[in-house]
Design a protein around this motif. Structure first.
Motif, PDB file in Angstrom:
ATOM      1  N   UNK A   1       6.812   2.680   2.655  1.00  0.00           N
ATOM      2  CA  UNK A   1       5.624   3.148   3.375  1.00  0.00           C
ATOM      3  C   UNK A   1       5.447   4.654   3.197  1.00  0.00           C
TER       4      UNK A   1
ATOM      5  N   UNK B   1       1.219   7.850  -3.391  1.00  0.00           N
ATOM      6  CA  UNK B   1       0.146   6.983  -3.888  1.00  0.00           C
ATOM      7  C   UNK B   1      -1.224   7.439  -3.389  1.00  0.00           C
ATOM      8  N   UNK B   2      -1.336   7.592  -2.086  1.00  0.00           N
ATOM      9  CA  UNK B   2      -2.659   7.859  -1.533  1.00  0.00           C
ATOM     10  C   UNK B   2      -3.310   9.152  -2.044  1.00  0.00           C
TER      11      UNK B   2
ATOM     12  N   UNK C   1       5.540  -6.008   3.914  1.00  0.00           N
ATOM     13  CA  UNK C   1       5.188  -4.965   4.864  1.00  0.00           C
ATOM     14  C   UNK C   1       5.573  -3.562   4.447  1.00  0.00           C
TER      15      UNK C   1
ATOM     16  N   UNK D   1      -4.519   8.581  -5.578  1.00  0.00           N
ATOM     17  CA  UNK D   1      -5.665   7.676  -5.615  1.00  0.00           C
ATOM     18  C   UNK D   1      -6.925   8.392  -5.133  1.00  0.00           C
TER      19      UNK D   1
ATOM     20  N   UNK E   1       5.769  -4.703  -0.951  1.00  0.00           N
ATOM     21  CA  UNK E   1       4.465  -4.545  -0.297  1.00  0.00           C
ATOM     22  C   UNK E   1       4.137  -5.778   0.546  1.00  0.00           C
TER      23      UNK E   1
ATOM     24  N   UNK F   1       8.183  -4.230  -6.619  1.00  0.00           N
ATOM     25  CA  UNK F   1       7.153  -3.538  -5.858  1.00  0.00           C
ATOM     26  C   UNK F   1       6.338  -4.538  -5.031  1.00  0.00           C
ATOM     27  N   UNK F   2       5.949  -5.629  -5.653  1.00  0.00           N
ATOM     28  CA  UNK F   2       5.133  -6.632  -4.960  1.00  0.00           C
ATOM     29  C   UNK F   2       5.882  -7.221  -3.772  1.00  0.00           C
TER      30      UNK F   2
ATOM     31  N   UNK G   1       4.053   5.537  -0.138  1.00  0.00           N
ATOM     32  CA  UNK G   1       2.639   5.172  -0.243  1.00  0.00           C
ATOM     33  C   UNK G   1       1.775   6.319   0.280  1.00  0.00           C
ATOM     34  N   UNK G   2       2.163   6.846   1.429  1.00  0.00           N
ATOM     35  CA  UNK G   2       1.380   7.923   2.039  1.00  0.00           C
ATOM     36  C   UNK G   2       1.527   9.240   1.280  1.00  0.00           C
TER      37      UNK G   2
END
Lengths: 210, 210
Positions: free
Chosen positions: B126, B133-134, B121, B137, B118, B114-115, B129-130
């Motif tokens: 991506x 994750x977002x 980029x 969160x 990220x 994962x690191x 994430x949108x």
DNA sequence: GTCTATACAAAGATAGAC
DNA sequence: GTCTATCTTTGTATAGAC
């Protein structure tokens, strides 16, 4: 190779300029794609130089990478070196956090270059970790242990305190993409990060007088 | 393709076993070298399979990587999903930290995969994430903001609190090599890390009654 | 399902003209 | 110092035998 000083200095000036351009471009590319994920072509394009010309200045792809890394560790440790055993404990630590956060803001590519290297097992900087990082960390952790023993700051594990400062500050450079995906593309996370981190370490390290 | 159920199940069993072996090996390799730094040969060797045989199970190198990533985000968010708005605020957060630290300990390769993604980029995740994750969160940060408004925990920036939990816990997986260089190869950092992080978040989040 | 052999493309590095 | 052309290695992927 030419005789006149003038021409010699001209050459040197071009060399210096191109060397700098290459390193700048290489930092961009290596920090984004890692060593093996980067190509000499990419770096050449980013630098506006042809591949062979680039290899005229550096003997190999690895030589470029080494040039970047060799300067990095020193710069990277500067904020910690400045931690003053004679200073006021809490402000000293808060200032260190602040300097480290500023490094993430101003040198995110350097941070990611370093992160890439460590995550992938640190094959090229293992030596520097042992020779430079560890002794300095040992020294500064001893200082912190002294402050704790004197009751100047609340008791915490000095080494994990160090790790926490690194991870919290470098996160904003290394995971920059994720931070911006969460907070929104146009948000500058640093002002609030600084407030947050100052609050965090102040609350954690202020001695409990009760 | 065979008629009998027995043979069909045999095949499936072998396929499942080999698929699992490949993914296991690929996780090793990708998490250490990143996507572009890894080769199909490396993965094949690690899995004990020939390169063509490996490509019999997955159509390409990227297909293997995708298979790993697609499962990852879900697992990765589990600890956060478990954060309960109805629970006791401070213990809820401390438990989240604890679960996250446990993930670093038990799945360090997933953390590094994962690191890597990220830092470079997040080209391949991506979207996740949108999409995943977002929203999660946002939801959980609203819960935390509610706890703060109710005076149940000390005021902090919820999103930066979240970032700090991630960075502090994942650091022990992602920067594992550095941690061990500092503390010594044989030291297990996790027990002390757990104590340190519990102390840190307790001191920071306990409401000041003064 | 698994292998050997191989096609094909990408990437590091060099030769040699200018 | 810089370029074009090229050599060589490595890496992805496929063909086809078994």
């Amino acid at each position: 190779m030419t005789k006149t000083l003038g021409k010699t200095r001209d050459k040197t000036r071009i060399q210096r300029k191109n060397t700098a351009t290459i390193l700048e471009a290489a930092l961009d590319v290596f920090s984004t794609h890692g060593f093996r994920g980067s190509t000499v072509d990419q770096i050449g394009n980013a630098a506006g130089l042809s591949k062979p010309n680039l290899l005229y200045y550096f003997s190999s792809k690895e030589a470029i990478h080494n040039a970047l890394l060799s300067g990095l560790m020193d710069t990277w440790l500067d904020p910690l070196r400045a931690l003053d055993a004679q200073g006021d404990p809490l402000p000293e630590i808060l200032n260190y956090v602040c300097r480290k956060l500023k490094m993430s803001r101003e040198f995110p590519r350097e941070s990611r270059l370093f992160a890439n290297e460590i995550i992938q097992g640190a094959p090229r900087i293992m030596g520097a970790l042992d020779a430079e990082l560890r002794p300095l960390v040992d020294e500064k952790c001893a200082v912190i242990a002294g402050w704790i023993a004197a009751g100047k700051i609340a008791p915490v594990h000095p080494y994990h305190l160090m790790f926490s400062i690194w991870s919290l500050t470098q996160h904003y450079a290394d995971f920059d993409v994720q931070v911006h995906r969460i907070l929104g593309q146009d948000t500058d996370p640093y002002p609030e990060a600084e407030v947050y981190l100052e609050t965090l370490f102040t609350r954690m390290l202020t001695p409990q007088t009760i």
